[in-house]
Write a protein that holds these residues in place. Structure first.
Motif, PDB file in Angstrom:
ATOM      1  N   ILE A  70      -6.820  -5.850  -9.189  1.00  0.00           N
ATOM      2  CA  ILE A  70      -6.627  -4.645  -8.370  1.00  0.00           C
ATOM      3  C   ILE A  70      -6.317  -3.460  -9.276  1.00  0.00           C
ATOM      4  O   ILE A  70      -5.508  -3.563 -10.204  1.00  0.00           O
ATOM      5  CB  ILE A  70      -5.496  -4.854  -7.347  1.00  0.00           C
ATOM      6  CG1 ILE A  70      -5.942  -5.849  -6.285  1.00  0.00           C
ATOM      7  CG2 ILE A  70      -5.101  -3.537  -6.696  1.00  0.00           C
ATOM      8  CD1 ILE A  70      -4.945  -6.079  -5.185  1.00  0.00           C
ATOM      9  N   THR A  71      -6.989  -2.343  -8.999  1.00  0.00           N
ATOM     10  CA  THR A  71      -6.768  -1.096  -9.727  1.00  0.00           C
ATOM     11  C   THR A  71      -6.545   0.021  -8.710  1.00  0.00           C
ATOM     12  O   THR A  71      -6.495  -0.227  -7.510  1.00  0.00           O
ATOM     13  CB  THR A  71      -7.991  -0.744 -10.605  1.00  0.00           C
ATOM     14  OG1 THR A  71      -9.090  -0.423  -9.742  1.00  0.00           O
ATOM     15  CG2 THR A  71      -8.364  -1.881 -11.538  1.00  0.00           C
ATOM     16  N   ASP A  72      -6.475   1.245  -9.202  1.00  0.00           N
ATOM     17  CA  ASP A  72      -6.352   2.405  -8.307  1.00  0.00           C
ATOM     18  C   ASP A  72      -7.638   2.672  -7.534  1.00  0.00           C
ATOM     19  O   ASP A  72      -7.633   3.416  -6.558  1.00  0.00           O
ATOM     20  CB  ASP A  72      -5.982   3.661  -9.100  1.00  0.00           C
ATOM     21  CG  ASP A  72      -4.541   3.628  -9.577  1.00  0.00           C
ATOM     22  OD1 ASP A  72      -3.734   2.881  -8.987  1.00  0.00           O
ATOM     23  OD2 ASP A  72      -4.226   4.345 -10.543  1.00  0.00           O
ATOM     24  N   LEU A  73      -8.751   2.098  -7.973  1.00  0.00           N
ATOM     25  CA  LEU A  73     -10.023   2.280  -7.279  1.00  0.00           C
ATOM     26  C   LEU A  73     -10.045   1.374  -6.055  1.00  0.00           C
ATOM     27  O   LEU A  73     -10.021   0.154  -6.183  1.00  0.00           O
ATOM     28  CB  LEU A  73     -11.198   1.941  -8.208  1.00  0.00           C
ATOM     29  CG  LEU A  73     -11.279   2.763  -9.500  1.00  0.00           C
ATOM     30  CD1 LEU A  73     -12.391   2.232 -10.391  1.00  0.00           C
ATOM     31  CD2 LEU A  73     -11.489   4.232  -9.187  1.00  0.00           C
ATOM     32  N   ASP A  74     -10.079   1.953  -4.868  1.00  0.00           N
ATOM     33  CA  ASP A  74      -9.986   1.148  -3.649  1.00  0.00           C
ATOM     34  C   ASP A  74     -11.258   1.175  -2.810  1.00  0.00           C
ATOM     35  O   ASP A  74     -11.223   0.952  -1.606  1.00  0.00           O
ATOM     36  CB  ASP A  74      -8.787   1.589  -2.811  1.00  0.00           C
ATOM     37  CG  ASP A  74      -8.961   2.968  -2.186  1.00  0.00           C
ATOM     38  OD1 ASP A  74      -9.883   3.709  -2.607  1.00  0.00           O
ATOM     39  OD2 ASP A  74      -8.185   3.299  -1.284  1.00  0.00           O
ATOM     40  N   GLN A  75     -12.429   1.407  -3.428  1.00  0.00           N
ATOM     41  CA  GLN A  75     -13.673   1.497  -2.677  1.00  0.00           C
ATOM     42  C   GLN A  75     -14.013   0.200  -1.959  1.00  0.00           C
ATOM     43  O   GLN A  75     -14.539   0.231  -0.851  1.00  0.00           O
ATOM     44  CB  GLN A  75     -14.846   1.892  -3.582  1.00  0.00           C
ATOM     45  CG  GLN A  75     -14.795   3.319  -4.052  1.00  0.00           C
ATOM     46  CD  GLN A  75     -14.070   3.432  -5.388  1.00  0.00           C
ATOM     47  OE1 GLN A  75     -13.383   2.516  -5.822  1.00  0.00           O
ATOM     48  NE2 GLN A  75     -14.219   4.569  -6.028  1.00  0.00           N
ATOM     49  N   TRP A  77     -11.897  -2.121  -0.802  1.00  0.00           N
ATOM     50  CA  TRP A  77     -10.970  -2.193   0.335  1.00  0.00           C
ATOM     51  C   TRP A  77     -11.432  -1.258   1.449  1.00  0.00           C
ATOM     52  O   TRP A  77     -11.500  -1.624   2.609  1.00  0.00           O
ATOM     53  CB  TRP A  77      -9.561  -1.840  -0.117  1.00  0.00           C
ATOM     54  CG  TRP A  77      -8.643  -1.468   1.003  1.00  0.00           C
ATOM     55  CD1 TRP A  77      -8.309  -0.203   1.405  1.00  0.00           C
ATOM     56  CD2 TRP A  77      -7.977  -2.360   1.897  1.00  0.00           C
ATOM     57  NE1 TRP A  77      -7.460  -0.261   2.487  1.00  0.00           N
ATOM     58  CE2 TRP A  77      -7.237  -1.584   2.813  1.00  0.00           C
ATOM     59  CE3 TRP A  77      -7.924  -3.745   2.011  1.00  0.00           C
ATOM     60  CZ2 TRP A  77      -6.469  -2.123   3.823  1.00  0.00           C
ATOM     61  CZ3 TRP A  77      -7.147  -4.290   3.018  1.00  0.00           C
ATOM     62  CH2 TRP A  77      -6.429  -3.489   3.907  1.00  0.00           C
ATOM     63  N   GLN A  78     -11.788  -0.018   1.078  1.00  0.00           N
ATOM     64  CA  GLN A  78     -12.191   0.971   2.073  1.00  0.00           C
ATOM     65  C   GLN A  78     -13.490   0.571   2.762  1.00  0.00           C
ATOM     66  O   GLN A  78     -13.632   0.754   3.972  1.00  0.00           O
ATOM     67  CB  GLN A  78     -12.347   2.348   1.418  1.00  0.00           C
ATOM     68  CG  GLN A  78     -12.343   3.468   2.416  1.00  0.00           C
ATOM     69  CD  GLN A  78     -11.089   3.456   3.280  1.00  0.00           C
ATOM     70  OE1 GLN A  78      -9.966   3.469   2.789  1.00  0.00           O
ATOM     71  NE2 GLN A  78     -11.271   3.424   4.588  1.00  0.00           N
TER      72      GLN A  78
END
Length: 147
Positions: A70-75, A77-78
């Motif tokens: 998991i990173t700050d990139l949440d594409q 998840w979205q």
């Protein structure tokens, strides 16, 4: 990479990347489900007693399962949340296997994918492991592209 006498060495399974149209995908740590299975049916022909014809039917494709830290990139998840909220968007993508020098060697293309499952990390206060997310994609087919 070519070996001696025209032999070709196999590619290592840890050098790969995933591209999904419209989503920035960080390096995945694992991809599973790159498979296709063709169902068959048997046909017994009268007068032929030494074998049974086995004929191909429909080919089915397994869901692709992508796992990454998991990173700050949440594409991802979205994208799954959009499906949950009724905004259904299919996307095409690729899984690319690279050689030891980082050159693309094999490419599996998939089409019409959308997320059907998202799994978050197991959180444990007494552990120092990386937090992983897993997303499972249903799709309309997978084939070998140009590497």
């Amino acid at each position: 990479m070519a070996g001696t006498a025209g032999k070709s060495d196999p590619f290592m399974s840890y050098r790969f990347r995933v591209e999904i149209g419209g989503i920035i995908v960080a390096q995945m740590s694992e991809v599973t489900g790159i498979q296709a299975q063709t169902d068959t049916e048997t046909y017994e022909e009268g007068g032929v007693n030494n074998f049974v014809h086995i004929l191909p039917k429909r080919t089915k494709f397994s869901n692709l399962v992508l796992k990454r830290g998991i990173t700050d990139l949440d594409q991802l998840w979205q994208w799954h949340q959009d499906v949950v909220n009724g905004r259904f968007e299919r996307r095409d993508g690729s899984i690319i296997l690279m050689d030891s020098e980082g050159n693309d060697r094999w490419r599996w293309e998939f089409s019409g994918a959308y997320p059907v499952r998202w799994t978050g990390p197991d959180l444990k206060a007494d552990s120092s492991t990386i937090a992983f997310e897993t997303i499972e994609l249903a799709h309309q087919g997978i084939w070998k592209g140009k590497g």
